[in-house]
Write an enzyme that holds these catalytic residues in place. Structure first.
Site, PDB file in Angstrom:
ATOM      1  N   LYS A 213       0.854  -1.187   0.000  1.00  0.00           N
ATOM      2  CA  LYS A 213       0.000   0.000   0.000  1.00  0.00           C
ATOM      3  C   LYS A 213       0.893   1.241   0.000  1.00  0.00           C
ATOM      4  O   LYS A 213       1.434   1.640   1.031  1.00  0.00           O
ATOM      5  CB  LYS A 213      -0.927   0.052   1.220  1.00  0.00           C
ATOM      6  CG  LYS A 213      -2.015   1.128   1.073  1.00  0.00           C
ATOM      7  CD  LYS A 213      -2.733   1.425   2.368  1.00  0.00           C
ATOM      8  CE  LYS A 213      -2.080   2.556   3.122  1.00  0.00           C
ATOM      9  NZ  LYS A 213      -2.146   3.861   2.407  1.00  0.00           N
ATOM     10  N   GLY A 265       7.270   5.312   8.166  1.00  0.00           N
ATOM     11  CA  GLY A 265       6.454   6.507   8.280  1.00  0.00           C
ATOM     12  C   GLY A 265       6.590   7.121   9.650  1.00  0.00           C
ATOM     13  O   GLY A 265       7.600   6.943  10.345  1.00  0.00           O
ATOM     14  N   THR A 269       1.781   7.045  13.501  1.00  0.00           N
ATOM     15  CA  THR A 269       1.136   5.964  12.744  1.00  0.00           C
ATOM     16  C   THR A 269       1.697   4.612  13.154  1.00  0.00           C
ATOM     17  O   THR A 269       0.958   3.618  13.207  1.00  0.00           O
ATOM     18  CB  THR A 269       1.318   6.188  11.242  1.00  0.00           C
ATOM     19  OG1 THR A 269       0.802   7.471  10.892  1.00  0.00           O
ATOM     20  CG2 THR A 269       0.591   5.126  10.436  1.00  0.00           C
ATOM     21  N   GLY A 270       2.981   4.559  13.454  1.00  0.00           N
ATOM     22  CA  GLY A 270       3.584   3.309  13.904  1.00  0.00           C
ATOM     23  C   GLY A 270       2.921   2.768  15.156  1.00  0.00           C
ATOM     24  O   GLY A 270       2.719   1.558  15.299  1.00  0.00           O
ATOM     25  N   GLU A 287      10.002   1.328  10.709  1.00  0.00           N
ATOM     26  CA  GLU A 287      11.060   2.330  10.526  1.00  0.00           C
ATOM     27  C   GLU A 287      10.366   3.677  10.596  1.00  0.00           C
ATOM     28  O   GLU A 287       9.661   4.074   9.669  1.00  0.00           O
ATOM     29  CB  GLU A 287      11.769   2.115   9.185  1.00  0.00           C
ATOM     30  CG  GLU A 287      13.102   2.854   9.082  1.00  0.00           C
ATOM     31  CD  GLU A 287      12.950   4.261   8.566  1.00  0.00           C
ATOM     32  OE1 GLU A 287      12.941   5.188   9.417  1.00  0.00           O
ATOM     33  OE2 GLU A 287      12.818   4.462   7.355  1.00  0.00           O
ATOM     34  N   GLU A 420       9.965  16.028  14.452  1.00  0.00           N
ATOM     35  CA  GLU A 420      10.394  15.889  13.069  1.00  0.00           C
ATOM     36  C   GLU A 420       9.640  16.897  12.203  1.00  0.00           C
ATOM     37  O   GLU A 420       8.415  16.875  12.124  1.00  0.00           O
ATOM     38  CB  GLU A 420      10.123  14.466  12.590  1.00  0.00           C
ATOM     39  CG  GLU A 420      10.774  14.120  11.278  1.00  0.00           C
ATOM     40  CD  GLU A 420      10.633  12.638  10.959  1.00  0.00           C
ATOM     41  OE1 GLU A 420      11.578  12.073  10.394  1.00  0.00           O
ATOM     42  OE2 GLU A 420       9.590  12.051  11.286  1.00  0.00           O
TER      43      GLU A 420
END
Length: 538
Positions: A213, A265, A269-270, A287, A420
């Site tokens: 995806k 990402g 979200t992780g 990652e 970030e």
């Protein structure tokens, strides 16, 4: 140029400009879902529009897939794994197929190059960091060649123990590596072709099947990877592509038919992916984000420190998790550094990424540029000052451009030092020049993905690098002249003067702390997609 056999057409449809302003017809790529070795229609009529971030023109569309579409792709991958021949093939056989795929991608390089530039806004110039061919395209395909050439020997696929005698005769033990199963790969927008390859190729090399995806902003190149796999003779269902948003991602990561999730990402979200995967105890490889520090030690000269770190944030407009966007600078080097950055900034050319003289291209979308602007303003509000940049370039009428920005007078507790930004922004934090303080500041973050140490003494630099909790560290020893004055090749380590290639075939890339877990690249990335099984015999 057109991609041979690909679904493309010439278009003049544009956003924000009249037809008379167009210089030439633009290429447009249109795709459906890729399931079971071919493109198939989505169950929804909704489409995702893909824009060129450099000029805001439409370059293609893909389906905005539904949960039902995702289930179809998972079932195809499950079928290919459970009943298909691919998982039972030998590493030698899989290596040959992957080598054929690598050759196909190499043949299609000119077309892939044009697609990647249009989709990501990546610069093509050889004098800019993060060029298309080094990282985004040719270098990534070199890694596919590496897997094709070395798959059979990259790992110990079977480890035989010595036979032993017993009451019932001879017996023994073998440890074998088997494919992990059906893999869900979810990828980001910044280096889509490279990361799509770095997840798909090791997975299928191990004998797994994949549902990929891609990010909705950069979905087009994923289809070229799937098509190359089919053209190379890799069986239907081994590589599938489903484009879509959160609904698709949630189903993929929670499905009991998926055995392993690999994601690159954001850390936010992780966390969600880990929660989704927990119910079925599936393996997860993450990652995630980074706020990497480049540490300038106190023994570095003024000349050499003059512009350290500034070129980092030019790399793909700072849209890279490994960018060393936090610079720890000894206070006594401040004046020399300010002068060096001002000189380097004057040489920056912002513009069309297809122009080889361009050093800084666009951000991926307006939303990302808005975030960068908010983050820079937050730094100013907290007491930082803008040395250079800090705004949109006046001469760019279209495209999501933002000037390279250096923030001085920053503290390590500011948002711009802890979060970030994912843009061309460097945060400079002054410190005493003592090694212990540098290590403390570098480690004072939730992230641990990458970093660097600059010193006049290699041993000192390595000792500091070992104390920083990051998965990847670059040690740089001072040489004559400043970093900005070094010609191409001078700072590449072994092989000076040769164009770098085969990124992703060496090392073990991944993070500590909330930058994730698991490793990518080379044999270490391949091992992540295998399971160890012990067999005993008598």
């Amino acid at each position: 140029m057109a991609i041979p056999g690909g679904p493309y057409e010439f278009e003049t449809q544009q956003i924000g400009r009249s037809a008379t302003e167009a210089e030439e017809p633009k290429m447009k790529w249109n795709h459906d879902l890729y399931i079971d070795g071919r493109e198939v229609e989505s169950s929804s009529a909704e489409r995702i529009t893909v824009l060129n971030p450099a000029d805001e023109e439409i370059i293609g569309t893909v389906p905005d897939a539904t949960a039902e579409d995702a289930r179809r792709a998972i079932e195809a991958a499950r079928r290919a794994f459970d009943t298909g021949p691919w998982p039972q093939t030998t590493p030698v056989e899989r290596g040959r197929a992957i080598k054929r795929m690598a050759n196909i991608l190499t043949e299609r390089h000119p077309e892939l190059h044009d697609l990647i530039v249009a989709e990501t806004g990546a610069t093509v110039g050889g004098n800019s960091i993060g060029t298309v061919d080094f990282i985004q395209c040719a270098g990534a395909v070199d890694a596919v060649h590496w897997y094709g050439d070395n798959l059979h020997s990259a790992l110990d696929w079977v480890e035989m123990g010595l036979p032993v005698g017993g009451l019932s005769g001879m017996g023994g033990t073998a440890v074998v590596r088997e494919p992990a199963g059906v893999v869900c790969a979810i990828t980001p927008f910044n280096f889509p072709f490279q990361i799509n390859l770095f997840k798909t190729i090791p997975a299928i090399a191990a004998g797994c099947t994949v549902v990929l995806k891609p990010h909705p902003w950069t979905p087009l190149d994923a289809y070229e990877i799937a098509r190359a796999a089919t053209d190379a003779g890799i069986p239907p269902g081994v590589v599938n592509v489903v484009s879509g948003g959160a609904e698709v991602g949630n189903l993929l990561t929670a499905s009991p038919l998926v055995d392993l999730v690999t994601f690159t990402g954001s850390t936010v979200t992780g966390r969600s992916i880990m929660a989704n995967a927990a119910a079925t105890i599936k393996r997860v490889k993450l990652e995630l984000g980074g706020k990497s520090a480049r540490v300038v030690l106190g023994d570095v000269s003024e000349d050499y420190a003059a512009s350290v770190g500034f070129t980092d944030v030019l790399a793909h407009c700072g849209q890279a998790c490994v960018v060393q966007s936090r610079l720890l600078l000894p206070a006594h080097l401040r004046d020399a550094y300010v002068a060096g950055v001002n000189a380097a900034y004057a040489a920056v050319k912002i513009g069309d990424p297809r122009d080889e003289s361009t050093t800084l291209g666009p951000l991926i979308r307006a939303e990302q540029r808005d975030r960068v602007e908010r983050m820079v303003q937050s730094g100013v509000d907290e007491g930082a000052s803008v040395l250079v940049g800090g705004r949109r370039p006046d001469h760019m009428k279209y495209g999501y451009y933002y000037e390279p920005t250096v923030l001085m007078n920053a503290r390590n507790d500011m948002r711009v030092a802890q979060e970030e930004i994912f843009g061309p922004v460097l945060t400079v934090i002054e410190y005493s020049g003592e090694d212990d303080e540098a290590v403390h500041l570098a480690n004072d973050t939730i992230f641990g993905l990458a970093g660097g140490v600059v010193s006049a003494n290699t041993t000192r630099a390595f000792n500091v690098a070992r104390k920083i909790r990051s998965g990847y560290m670059a040690v740089q020893t001072e040489v004559n002249g400043s970093v900005a004055q070094q010609p191409p090749g001078e700072d590449q380590g072994p092989g000076w003067g040769r164009a770098p290639s085969s990124i992703g075939t060496w090392g073990a890339f991944g993070g500590f702390k909330q930058s994730g877990f698991g490793r990518e690249w080379g044999k270490h990335g391949l091992a992540e997609f295998t399971e160890l099984k012990t067999l005993t015999w008598s």
